[in-house]
Design a protein around this motif. Structure first.
Motif, PDB file in Angstrom:
ATOM      1  N   HIS A  33       0.869  -1.175   0.000  1.00 35.59           N
ATOM      2  CA  HIS A  33       0.000   0.000   0.000  1.00 35.59           C
ATOM      3  C   HIS A  33       0.903   1.220   0.000  1.00 35.59           C
ATOM      4  O   HIS A  33       1.572   1.507   0.982  1.00 35.59           O
ATOM      5  CB  HIS A  33      -0.927  -0.019   1.213  1.00 35.59           C
ATOM      6  CG  HIS A  33      -2.013   0.980   1.140  1.00 35.59           C
ATOM      7  ND1 HIS A  33      -2.393   1.740   2.198  1.00 35.59           N
ATOM      8  CD2 HIS A  33      -2.818   1.353   0.109  1.00 35.59           C
ATOM      9  CE1 HIS A  33      -3.378   2.531   1.837  1.00 35.59           C
ATOM     10  NE2 HIS A  33      -3.653   2.312   0.581  1.00 35.59           N
ATOM     11  N   HIS A  34       0.936   1.919  -1.132  1.00 35.15           N
ATOM     12  CA  HIS A  34       1.827   3.057  -1.355  1.00 35.15           C
ATOM     13  C   HIS A  34       1.368   4.243  -0.513  1.00 35.15           C
ATOM     14  O   HIS A  34       0.210   4.651  -0.573  1.00 35.15           O
ATOM     15  CB  HIS A  34       1.815   3.403  -2.845  1.00 35.15           C
ATOM     16  CG  HIS A  34       2.933   4.277  -3.267  1.00 35.15           C
ATOM     17  ND1 HIS A  34       2.921   5.640  -3.082  1.00 35.15           N
ATOM     18  CD2 HIS A  34       4.111   3.982  -3.873  1.00 35.15           C
ATOM     19  CE1 HIS A  34       4.031   6.160  -3.564  1.00 35.15           C
ATOM     20  NE2 HIS A  34       4.779   5.168  -4.056  1.00 35.15           N
ATOM     21  N   ALA A  35       2.272   4.797   0.288  1.00 34.25           N
ATOM     22  CA  ALA A  35       1.917   5.882   1.203  1.00 34.25           C
ATOM     23  C   ALA A  35       1.496   7.146   0.461  1.00 34.25           C
ATOM     24  O   ALA A  35       0.455   7.733   0.784  1.00 34.25           O
ATOM     25  CB  ALA A  35       3.083   6.169   2.140  1.00 34.25           C
ATOM     26  N   LYS A  36       2.262   7.595  -0.527  1.00 36.85           N
ATOM     27  CA  LYS A  36       1.954   8.854  -1.212  1.00 36.85           C
ATOM     28  C   LYS A  36       0.726   8.737  -2.109  1.00 36.85           C
ATOM     29  O   LYS A  36      -0.088   9.649  -2.176  1.00 36.85           O
ATOM     30  CB  LYS A  36       3.152   9.310  -2.060  1.00 36.85           C
ATOM     31  CG  LYS A  36       4.296   9.866  -1.253  1.00 36.85           C
ATOM     32  CD  LYS A  36       5.403  10.333  -2.174  1.00 36.85           C
ATOM     33  CE  LYS A  36       6.612  10.772  -1.383  1.00 36.85           C
ATOM     34  NZ  LYS A  36       7.756  11.074  -2.253  1.00 36.85           N
ATOM     35  N   ASP A  43      -1.592   6.301  -1.919  1.00 36.63           N
ATOM     36  CA  ASP A  43      -2.700   5.713  -1.149  1.00 36.63           C
ATOM     37  C   ASP A  43      -3.455   4.647  -1.938  1.00 36.63           C
ATOM     38  O   ASP A  43      -4.683   4.606  -1.937  1.00 36.63           O
ATOM     39  CB  ASP A  43      -3.652   6.816  -0.670  1.00 36.63           C
ATOM     40  CG  ASP A  43      -4.557   6.326   0.457  1.00 36.63           C
ATOM     41  OD1 ASP A  43      -4.136   5.414   1.207  1.00 36.63           O
ATOM     42  OD2 ASP A  43      -5.689   6.829   0.582  1.00 36.63           O
ATOM     43  N   ARG A  44      -2.677   3.795  -2.640  1.00 36.59           N
ATOM     44  CA  ARG A  44      -3.259   2.693  -3.408  1.00 36.59           C
ATOM     45  C   ARG A  44      -2.329   1.489  -3.323  1.00 36.59           C
ATOM     46  O   ARG A  44      -1.154   1.615  -2.989  1.00 36.59           O
ATOM     47  CB  ARG A  44      -3.457   3.107  -4.870  1.00 36.59           C
ATOM     48  CG  ARG A  44      -4.447   4.239  -5.013  1.00 36.59           C
ATOM     49  CD  ARG A  44      -4.938   4.540  -6.405  1.00 36.59           C
ATOM     50  NE  ARG A  44      -4.061   4.260  -7.498  1.00 36.59           N
ATOM     51  CZ  ARG A  44      -3.760   5.123  -8.448  1.00 36.59           C
ATOM     52  NH1 ARG A  44      -4.241   6.340  -8.425  1.00 36.59           N
ATOM     53  NH2 ARG A  44      -2.974   4.786  -9.441  1.00 36.59           N
ATOM     54  N   TRP A  45      -2.863   0.328  -3.681  1.00 33.90           N
ATOM     55  CA  TRP A  45      -2.108  -0.917  -3.661  1.00 33.90           C
ATOM     56  C   TRP A  45      -1.411  -1.132  -5.004  1.00 33.90           C
ATOM     57  O   TRP A  45      -2.041  -0.991  -6.054  1.00 33.90           O
ATOM     58  CB  TRP A  45      -3.034  -2.101  -3.372  1.00 33.90           C
ATOM     59  CG  TRP A  45      -3.524  -2.111  -1.961  1.00 33.90           C
ATOM     60  CD1 TRP A  45      -4.670  -1.541  -1.490  1.00 33.90           C
ATOM     61  CD2 TRP A  45      -2.883  -2.709  -0.844  1.00 33.90           C
ATOM     62  NE1 TRP A  45      -4.774  -1.754  -0.146  1.00 33.90           N
ATOM     63  CE2 TRP A  45      -3.697  -2.476   0.285  1.00 33.90           C
ATOM     64  CE3 TRP A  45      -1.698  -3.432  -0.678  1.00 33.90           C
ATOM     65  CZ2 TRP A  45      -3.360  -2.927   1.549  1.00 33.90           C
ATOM     66  CZ3 TRP A  45      -1.369  -3.885   0.581  1.00 33.90           C
ATOM     67  CH2 TRP A  45      -2.187  -3.640   1.683  1.00 33.90           C
ATOM     68  N   THR A  72       5.646   2.968   2.419  1.00 34.11           N
ATOM     69  CA  THR A  72       4.511   2.044   2.399  1.00 34.11           C
ATOM     70  C   THR A  72       3.701   2.122   3.691  1.00 34.11           C
ATOM     71  O   THR A  72       4.246   2.326   4.766  1.00 34.11           O
ATOM     72  CB  THR A  72       4.982   0.587   2.207  1.00 34.11           C
ATOM     73  OG1 THR A  72       5.813   0.218   3.297  1.00 34.11           O
ATOM     74  CG2 THR A  72       5.736   0.418   0.902  1.00 34.11           C
ATOM     75  N   LYS A  73       2.400   1.916   3.535  1.00 29.36           N
ATOM     76  CA  LYS A  73       1.523   1.804   4.696  1.00 29.36           C
ATOM     77  C   LYS A  73       1.389   0.346   5.121  1.00 29.36           C
ATOM     78  O   LYS A  73       1.139   0.060   6.282  1.00 29.36           O
ATOM     79  CB  LYS A  73       0.134   2.360   4.374  1.00 29.36           C
ATOM     80  CG  LYS A  73       0.094   3.853   4.184  1.00 29.36           C
ATOM     81  CD  LYS A  73      -1.344   4.292   3.911  1.00 29.36           C
ATOM     82  CE  LYS A  73      -1.431   5.787   3.750  1.00 29.36           C
ATOM     83  NZ  LYS A  73      -2.811   6.217   3.496  1.00 29.36           N
ATOM     84  N   ASP A  74       1.554  -0.559   4.150  1.00 28.13           N
ATOM     85  CA  ASP A  74       1.409  -1.988   4.427  1.00 28.13           C
ATOM     86  C   ASP A  74       2.071  -2.769   3.300  1.00 28.13           C
ATOM     87  O   ASP A  74       2.146  -2.290   2.161  1.00 28.13           O
ATOM     88  CB  ASP A  74      -0.080  -2.354   4.510  1.00 28.13           C
ATOM     89  CG  ASP A  74      -0.340  -3.726   5.106  1.00 28.13           C
ATOM     90  OD1 ASP A  74       0.612  -4.357   5.610  1.00 28.13           O
ATOM     91  OD2 ASP A  74      -1.509  -4.173   5.066  1.00 28.13           O
ATOM     92  N   THR A 124      -7.773  -3.660  -5.047  1.00 23.32           N
ATOM     93  CA  THR A 124      -7.536  -2.747  -6.164  1.00 23.32           C
ATOM     94  C   THR A 124      -8.343  -3.152  -7.394  1.00 23.32           C
ATOM     95  O   THR A 124      -8.604  -4.336  -7.607  1.00 23.32           O
ATOM     96  CB  THR A 124      -6.031  -2.692  -6.528  1.00 23.32           C
ATOM     97  OG1 THR A 124      -5.838  -1.732  -7.566  1.00 23.32           O
ATOM     98  CG2 THR A 124      -5.502  -4.037  -6.976  1.00 23.32           C
TER      99      THR A 124
END
Length: 180
Positions: free
Chosen positions: A65-68, A70-72, A149-151, A164
């Motif tokens: 999960h891309h931090a900037k 906000d998508r997988w 990354t968030k995850d 996604t």
């Protein structure tokens, strides 16, 4: 010429549909036109390298999960001047996931995608000419989380659509499902 190995890979690649064929042709033209295609400073766009990391049984893939944005997505990133896009994909996969025992399934291109990166405070909207390779990893290998990354997680192929609807992710999923 430092672009020749990539151009050879692109010329030998067989896209799966007309959409990917169009992006392949666009990428070949871009690489031919821009001697600095691997450099991030090229404001119209640049070549990036990504990794489609699969489990040995091809039933799971690694998504982050891309931090900037906000998508997988699959792991990947900028070449930063490195014309060896497979090496870029490996480096980015290791940096973004922490997986250190990655196996290259094939040195041939797995997927080609051209996508728009939105403008941010320090850079204009631009294109990523993303060259993707299939890698394999054991599902019991530990991940790391980075500030990018968030995850990071293994995702069952049957559950990718829960995270996604990104066309390129679903295209890559279909490519490994066709092999099963």
């Amino acid at each position: 010429m430092h672009r020749k190995p990539l151009l050879n890979l692109l010329m030998n690649y067989q896209p799966v549909d007309e959409d990917e064929r169009r992006m392949l042709e666009q990428t070949i033209q871009f690489v031919h036109t821009h001697a600095d295609c691997f450099e991030r400073h090229l404001s119209v766009g640049h070549v990036t390298g990504s990794a489609w990391i699969v489990s040995p049984d091809r039933r799971q893939v690694v998504l982050l999960h891309h931090a900037k944005l906000d998508r997988w997505f699959q792991p990947g990133g900028h070449a930063d001047g490195d014309p060896d896009v497979l090496a870029v994909a490996l480096r980015e996969a290791e940096e973004e996931t922490g997986l250190l025992e990655l196996k290259v399934v094939s040195s041939a291109i797995f997927d080609v995608d051209v996508h728009t990166i939105p403008a941010r405070a320090t850079e204009p909207e631009h294109l990523h000419y993303d060259i993707r390779f299939m890698l394999e990893a054991a599902t019991d290998s530990p991940f790391i989380k980075t500030r990018e990354t968030k995850d990071v997680r293994w995702v069952n192929c049957s559950e990718i659509e829960n995270l996604t609807s990104e066309k390129s992710i679903l295209r890559m999923k279909s490519k490994i499902n066709a092999d099963n």
